[in-house]
Structures are given as structure tokens and as C-alpha cells.
Design a protein around this motif. Structure first.
Motif, PDB file in Angstrom:
ATOM      1  N   ASP A 125       0.834  -1.198   0.000  1.00  0.00           N
ATOM      2  CA  ASP A 125       0.000   0.000   0.000  1.00  0.00           C
ATOM      3  C   ASP A 125       0.867   1.244   0.000  1.00  0.00           C
ATOM      4  O   ASP A 125       0.583   2.209  -0.692  1.00  0.00           O
ATOM      5  CB  ASP A 125      -0.912   0.023   1.234  1.00  0.00           C
ATOM      6  N   ILE A 126       1.918   1.219   0.785  1.00  0.00           N
ATOM      7  CA  ILE A 126       2.840   2.354   0.827  1.00  0.00           C
ATOM      8  C   ILE A 126       3.472   2.530  -0.549  1.00  0.00           C
ATOM      9  O   ILE A 126       3.551   3.626  -1.072  1.00  0.00           O
ATOM     10  CB  ILE A 126       3.905   2.143   1.915  1.00  0.00           C
ATOM     11  N   THR A 127       3.889   1.435  -1.149  1.00  0.00           N
ATOM     12  CA  THR A 127       4.483   1.508  -2.476  1.00  0.00           C
ATOM     13  C   THR A 127       3.477   2.034  -3.491  1.00  0.00           C
ATOM     14  O   THR A 127       3.810   2.866  -4.321  1.00  0.00           O
ATOM     15  CB  THR A 127       5.007   0.128  -2.908  1.00  0.00           C
ATOM     16  N   GLY A 128       2.236   1.582  -3.413  1.00  0.00           N
ATOM     17  CA  GLY A 128       1.197   2.076  -4.313  1.00  0.00           C
ATOM     18  C   GLY A 128       0.986   3.566  -4.149  1.00  0.00           C
ATOM     19  O   GLY A 128       0.860   4.304  -5.128  1.00  0.00           O
ATOM     20  N   ASP A 129       0.957   4.037  -2.904  1.00  0.00           N
ATOM     21  CA  ASP A 129       0.818   5.469  -2.646  1.00  0.00           C
ATOM     22  C   ASP A 129       2.021   6.234  -3.199  1.00  0.00           C
ATOM     23  O   ASP A 129       1.875   7.315  -3.773  1.00  0.00           O
ATOM     24  CB  ASP A 129       0.680   5.738  -1.148  1.00  0.00           C
ATOM     25  N   ASP A 130       3.202   5.681  -3.009  1.00  0.00           N
ATOM     26  CA  ASP A 130       4.415   6.321  -3.536  1.00  0.00           C
ATOM     27  C   ASP A 130       4.365   6.406  -5.060  1.00  0.00           C
ATOM     28  O   ASP A 130       4.744   7.425  -5.647  1.00  0.00           O
ATOM     29  CB  ASP A 130       5.663   5.551  -3.110  1.00  0.00           C
ATOM     30  N   LEU A 131       3.893   5.353  -5.695  1.00  0.00           N
ATOM     31  CA  LEU A 131       3.796   5.351  -7.155  1.00  0.00           C
ATOM     32  C   LEU A 131       2.784   6.380  -7.643  1.00  0.00           C
ATOM     33  O   LEU A 131       3.029   7.084  -8.632  1.00  0.00           O
ATOM     34  CB  LEU A 131       3.411   3.955  -7.659  1.00  0.00           C
ATOM     35  N   ARG A 132       1.653   6.497  -6.954  1.00  0.00           N
ATOM     36  CA  ARG A 132       0.661   7.512  -7.341  1.00  0.00           C
ATOM     37  C   ARG A 132       1.219   8.920  -7.143  1.00  0.00           C
ATOM     38  O   ARG A 132       0.964   9.809  -7.954  1.00  0.00           O
ATOM     39  CB  ARG A 132      -0.629   7.308  -6.561  1.00  0.00           C
ATOM     40  N   ARG A 133       1.973   9.120  -6.076  1.00  0.00           N
ATOM     41  CA  ARG A 133       2.616  10.419  -5.860  1.00  0.00           C
ATOM     42  C   ARG A 133       3.601  10.722  -6.989  1.00  0.00           C
ATOM     43  O   ARG A 133       3.616  11.813  -7.549  1.00  0.00           O
ATOM     44  CB  ARG A 133       3.345  10.438  -4.512  1.00  0.00           C
ATOM     45  N   ASP A 134       4.429   9.744  -7.346  1.00  0.00           N
ATOM     46  CA  ASP A 134       5.402   9.939  -8.427  1.00  0.00           C
ATOM     47  C   ASP A 134       4.700  10.267  -9.744  1.00  0.00           C
ATOM     48  O   ASP A 134       5.166  11.111 -10.518  1.00  0.00           O
ATOM     49  CB  ASP A 134       6.275   8.697  -8.596  1.00  0.00           C
ATOM     50  N   ALA A 135       3.580   9.604 -10.005  1.00  0.00           N
ATOM     51  CA  ALA A 135       2.809   9.885 -11.220  1.00  0.00           C
ATOM     52  C   ALA A 135       2.265  11.303 -11.186  1.00  0.00           C
ATOM     53  O   ALA A 135       2.353  12.042 -12.176  1.00  0.00           O
ATOM     54  CB  ALA A 135       1.670   8.879 -11.376  1.00  0.00           C
ATOM     55  N   ALA A 136       1.710  11.716 -10.049  1.00  0.00           N
ATOM     56  CA  ALA A 136       1.160  13.075  -9.922  1.00  0.00           C
ATOM     57  C   ALA A 136       2.250  14.116 -10.124  1.00  0.00           C
ATOM     58  O   ALA A 136       2.037  15.140 -10.789  1.00  0.00           O
ATOM     59  CB  ALA A 136       0.488  13.253  -8.562  1.00  0.00           C
ATOM     60  N   TRP A 137       3.421  13.862  -9.572  1.00  0.00           N
ATOM     61  CA  TRP A 137       4.528  14.808  -9.738  1.00  0.00           C
ATOM     62  C   TRP A 137       4.977  14.877 -11.198  1.00  0.00           C
ATOM     63  O   TRP A 137       5.268  15.955 -11.718  1.00  0.00           O
ATOM     64  CB  TRP A 137       5.692  14.425  -8.840  1.00  0.00           C
ATOM     65  N   ALA A 138       5.039  13.740 -11.866  1.00  0.00           N
ATOM     66  CA  ALA A 138       5.443  13.738 -13.275  1.00  0.00           C
ATOM     67  C   ALA A 138       4.438  14.522 -14.122  1.00  0.00           C
ATOM     68  O   ALA A 138       4.825  15.315 -14.988  1.00  0.00           O
ATOM     69  CB  ALA A 138       5.573  12.299 -13.790  1.00  0.00           C
ATOM     70  N   LEU A 139       3.144  14.330 -13.862  1.00  0.00           N
ATOM     71  CA  LEU A 139       2.117  15.071 -14.601  1.00  0.00           C
ATOM     72  C   LEU A 139       2.207  16.565 -14.307  1.00  0.00           C
ATOM     73  O   LEU A 139       2.073  17.397 -15.214  1.00  0.00           O
ATOM     74  CB  LEU A 139       0.727  14.527 -14.271  1.00  0.00           C
ATOM     75  N   SER A 140       2.467  16.934 -13.058  1.00  0.00           N
ATOM     76  CA  SER A 140       2.650  18.349 -12.700  1.00  0.00           C
ATOM     77  C   SER A 140       3.870  18.926 -13.392  1.00  0.00           C
ATOM     78  O   SER A 140       3.843  20.066 -13.873  1.00  0.00           O
ATOM     79  CB  SER A 140       2.804  18.505 -11.181  1.00  0.00           C
ATOM     80  N   ASP A 141       4.939  18.156 -13.451  1.00  0.00           N
ATOM     81  CA  ASP A 141       6.162  18.620 -14.118  1.00  0.00           C
ATOM     82  C   ASP A 141       5.917  18.882 -15.597  1.00  0.00           C
ATOM     83  O   ASP A 141       6.421  19.856 -16.158  1.00  0.00           O
ATOM     84  CB  ASP A 141       7.289  17.610 -13.939  1.00  0.00           C
TER      85      ASP A 141
END
Length: 153
Positions: A125-141
């Protein structure tokens, strides 16, 4: 689901994207996100498609603004001077791959929900949350927006 061509070579499985965004190569996703054989090509492809739809929806306004500026594809949009060439495309792929892997992790919770498997699922679950965060940051970038994480307590 990999197709074997004449001569024994494996044809890549390519997922066709909207014209503005790059197509997705299933094997590149598998290699990049270290998917093992427990995830079938069909399941990986389904997760990639769902992630692609989500990322494209998130970037719909950005895509239109870039098309209005005369850029017909993400790879044509100039990268910032301080970024290497192809940064936007790599960020897009990162976002899609992270969303797809997070989706797979959530779906594989049912693989072993007893004892040690349950503890491993909780850790994922932590890894899934981390992956969603990384995706959100990439889209923001890609959009040139600041990275912001807000959590209600």
C-alpha cells in the motif's frame, strides 16, 4: 500474449495512444517497473490502458493548449532549457507506468491475504501510494505546475 514472429523473434506489444501522446511498449513497462511472470501480459496491458486513460485525462487541457501553440505531439513540445531532450515524453511514461504499477499492486492484494502475505500487502500500500505520488509529480512537471501534496487529517 507476446507474438512470436517468423525466425523466433518476439514482436513487441504496442498500445496505441492518442495522437498527441506516445504509444506504449508493454515490454518497456515490464522492464522498467520490474514486473515478474506472475503478471500476465493481458493484465499488464489492461493496467497500462487504464493508466494511459487517466494520464491523458489529467493532461487534456495541457494537450489542447500545446496544440493551440502548434505542437502536434508531446515530443514536439520544447523542453525547458535546463532539461535534457525528451524530458516531457519520459515524464509522461513515468506517470503512466507508475499509475499502472500502482493499479497492479492493488489488484494483487488478493494473491495471498493470510499471514506473511497480508503483511506484504500492507507494505505494498505504501508503495502504491508512492507510485501515485510519483505519477502526480510527473504530470505536474509536464504541465509546469508546482508539486503540491495535500492530505486531510
Amino acid at each position: 500474449m507476446s507474438l512470436i514472429a517468423a525466425g523466433g523473434t518476439t514482436e513487441p506489444i504496442i498500445i496505441t495512444n492518442a495522437v498527441f501522446f506516445p504509444d506504449l511498449n508493454l515490454q518497456e513497462f515490464r522492464d522498467s517497473m520490474r514486473l515478474d511472470g506472475t503478471v500476465t501480459d493481458e493484465r499488464a496491458q489492461h493496467s497500462l490502458e487504464a493508466a494511459m486513460f487517466d494520464a491523458n485525462r489529467s493532461l487534456a487541457e495541457y494537450m489542447q493548449s500545446q496544440k493551440d501553440l502548434g505542437f502536434d505531439a508531446l515530443e514536439d513540445v520544447p523542453d525547458a532549457d535546463w532539461q535534457p531532450l525528451g524530458t516531457n515524453v519520459r515524464l509522461y511514461l513515468r506517470a503512466v507506468w507508475c499509475l499502472a504499477k500502482a493499479n497492479l499492486i492493488e489488484r494483487y492484494r488478493d494473491y495471498d491475504a493470510t499471514g506473511n502475505g497480508h503483511d506484504q500487502a500492507d507494505a505494498m500500500d505504501i508503495t502504491g501510494d508512492d507510485l501515485r505520488r510519483d505519477a502526480a509529480w510527473a504530470l505536474s512537471d509536464i504541465r509546469g505546475a508546482n508539486r503540491t501534496t495535500v492530505e486531510l487529517i
